[in-house]
Design a protein around this motif. Structure first.
Motif, PDB file in Angstrom:
ATOM      1  N   SER A   7       1.011  -1.058  -0.129  1.00 48.49           N
ATOM      2  CA  SER A   7       0.035  -0.034  -0.060  1.00 48.49           C
ATOM      3  C   SER A   7       0.936   0.972   0.134  1.00 48.49           C
ATOM      4  CB  SER A   7      -0.997   0.058   1.316  1.00 48.49           C
ATOM      5  OG  SER A   7      -1.819  -1.280   1.266  1.00 48.49           O
ATOM      6  N   LEU A  32      -5.477   7.417   5.319  1.00 51.49           N
ATOM      7  CA  LEU A  32      -4.779   6.242   5.955  1.00 51.49           C
ATOM      8  C   LEU A  32      -5.869   5.256   6.223  1.00 51.49           C
ATOM      9  CD1 LEU A  32      -2.205   5.486   7.336  1.00 51.49           C
ATOM     10  CD2 LEU A  32      -3.091   6.609   9.490  1.00 51.49           C
ATOM     11  N   ILE A  61      -5.859   2.910   3.322  1.00 52.90           N
ATOM     12  CA  ILE A  61      -4.588   1.994   3.203  1.00 52.90           C
ATOM     13  C   ILE A  61      -5.014   0.810   4.277  1.00 52.90           C
ATOM     14  CG2 ILE A  61      -2.219   1.602   4.518  1.00 52.90           C
ATOM     15  CD1 ILE A  61      -2.521   3.277   1.612  1.00 52.90           C
ATOM     16  N   ARG A  78      -2.412  -4.848   3.494  1.00 56.49           N
ATOM     17  CA  ARG A  78      -1.191  -5.509   2.793  1.00 56.49           C
ATOM     18  C   ARG A  78       0.151  -5.329   3.841  1.00 56.49           C
ATOM     19  NH1 ARG A  78      -2.526  -3.052  -3.210  1.00 56.49           N
ATOM     20  NH2 ARG A  78      -4.304  -4.345  -3.756  1.00 56.49           N
ATOM     21  N   LEU A 132       3.964  -1.116   3.673  1.00 56.47           N
ATOM     22  CA  LEU A 132       3.436   0.125   3.632  1.00 56.47           C
ATOM     23  C   LEU A 132       4.375   1.243   3.168  1.00 56.47           C
ATOM     24  CD1 LEU A 132       1.209   2.381   4.139  1.00 56.47           C
ATOM     25  CD2 LEU A 132       1.683   2.156   6.472  1.00 56.47           C
ATOM     26  N   LEU A 140       4.879   5.386   2.536  1.00 57.16           N
ATOM     27  CA  LEU A 140       4.471   6.634   2.806  1.00 57.16           C
ATOM     28  C   LEU A 140       5.386   7.809   2.124  1.00 57.16           C
ATOM     29  CD1 LEU A 140       3.420   6.373   6.590  1.00 57.16           C
ATOM     30  CD2 LEU A 140       1.928   5.983   4.603  1.00 57.16           C
ATOM     31  N   VAL A 163       0.960   0.697  12.635  1.00 58.19           N
ATOM     32  CA  VAL A 163       2.091  -0.085  12.389  1.00 58.19           C
ATOM     33  C   VAL A 163       2.236  -1.212  13.335  1.00 58.19           C
ATOM     34  CG1 VAL A 163       4.319  -0.308  11.796  1.00 58.19           C
ATOM     35  CG2 VAL A 163       2.986   1.422  10.539  1.00 58.19           C
ATOM     36  N   VAL A 196       2.816  -4.448  10.185  1.00 61.69           N
ATOM     37  CA  VAL A 196       3.202  -4.196   8.593  1.00 61.69           C
ATOM     38  C   VAL A 196       4.698  -3.571   8.893  1.00 61.69           C
ATOM     39  CG1 VAL A 196       0.947  -3.793   7.790  1.00 61.69           C
ATOM     40  CG2 VAL A 196       2.200  -1.676   8.367  1.00 61.69           C
ATOM     41  N   LEU A 212       7.110  -0.780   7.512  1.00 61.41           N
ATOM     42  CA  LEU A 212       6.855   0.636   7.022  1.00 61.41           C
ATOM     43  C   LEU A 212       8.125   1.393   6.468  1.00 61.41           C
ATOM     44  CD1 LEU A 212       5.211   3.330   6.998  1.00 61.41           C
ATOM     45  CD2 LEU A 212       6.148   3.861   9.199  1.00 61.41           C
TER      46      LEU A 212
END
Length: 230
Positions: free
Chosen positions: A74, A140, A143, A148, A151, A153, A176, A181, A183
């Motif tokens: 994402s 957000l 997302i 997924r 992530l 950003l 998170v 996930v 990040l």
């Protein structure tokens, strides 16, 4: 684990090389000077930009040739990409089904995402009826429903004031931690890295350097990072 195996990105006279790995579940700030290639690096991982050579690999699976929408990724851009003619619930629903043919279970996921980002009961509002911070929360939430594991950003909170940006970073960090996930977050502000990141990935002078522990990097920066921080 996300791996960039001898990735070489070229466009005209621009070149960026990356040979590194990001452990699953880590929060990584991607920092470096303007024009160094931070956004291009994220776009390559997401599949929007194709590298010249090398492989992008997630959990041992090469992603080369996989369309962006089919990758386990994402991505949230600077503008949040909310559609002004759709209410917030439908904007979030696009993360589940672009056709917006949502089941009752799908609608429940949308409402749950709204609650988790502090927008419960606001699904019927349009983006124009929300503040800048609320729009960021809605983006957000979209997302979140995609569910997924990676992530990305790309400075989605850059237009917010310091207090509101800090609030959004704390929300991202909590989500998170909750979801597990991985990040990668582009930022120009070292304070953002201090606030949210476990690791820092420096992009500078044609290289994306392997992530290193954030506290140590900022306390005793290597020469390349020292040049960036001034």
């Amino acid at each position: 684990m996300l791996e960039l195996r001898a990735v070489d990105i070229r466009q005209d006279d621009f070149r960026l090389r990356a040979d590194l790995a990001v452990a699953t579940g880590r929060k990584v700030a991607v920092i470096g000077p303007s024009g160094a290639g931070k956004s291009t690096l994220l776009s390559t991982i997401a599949g929007f930009f194709r590298q010249t050579s090398g492989q992008v690999v997630w959990q041992g699976r090469p992603l080369d040739g996989v369309a962006p929408g089919k990758r386990p990724i994402s991505m949230l851009f600077q503008d949040g990409n909310l559609f002004p003619h759709l209410d917030i619930a439908r904007n979030i629903g696009l993360g589940i089904a672009p056709s917006l043919r949502l089941s009752e279970q799908d609608r429940a996921r949308v409402e749950d995402a709204l609650q988790r980002v502090g927008l419960g009961g606001m699904g019927g509002r349009t983006p124009a009826a929300l503040s800048g911070g609320q729009q960021s929360r809605a983006a957000l939430a979209r997302i979140l429903v995609q569910n997924r594991p990676l992530l990305l950003l790309d400075e989605p909170f850059a237009a917010l004031g310091p207090a509101l940006r800090a609030e959004m970073l704390d929300l991202v960090s909590d989500l998170v931690d909750e979801t597990g996930v991985t990040l990668l977050m582009v930022s120009h502000d070292p304070a953002d890295a201090r606030r949210i990141a476990q690791d820092i990935m420096l992009v500078d002078d044609g290289h994306a350097y392997p992530p290193a522990e954030a506290g140590q990097m900022l306390a005793d920066p290597p020469e390349a990072l020292r040049r960036y921080l001034g």
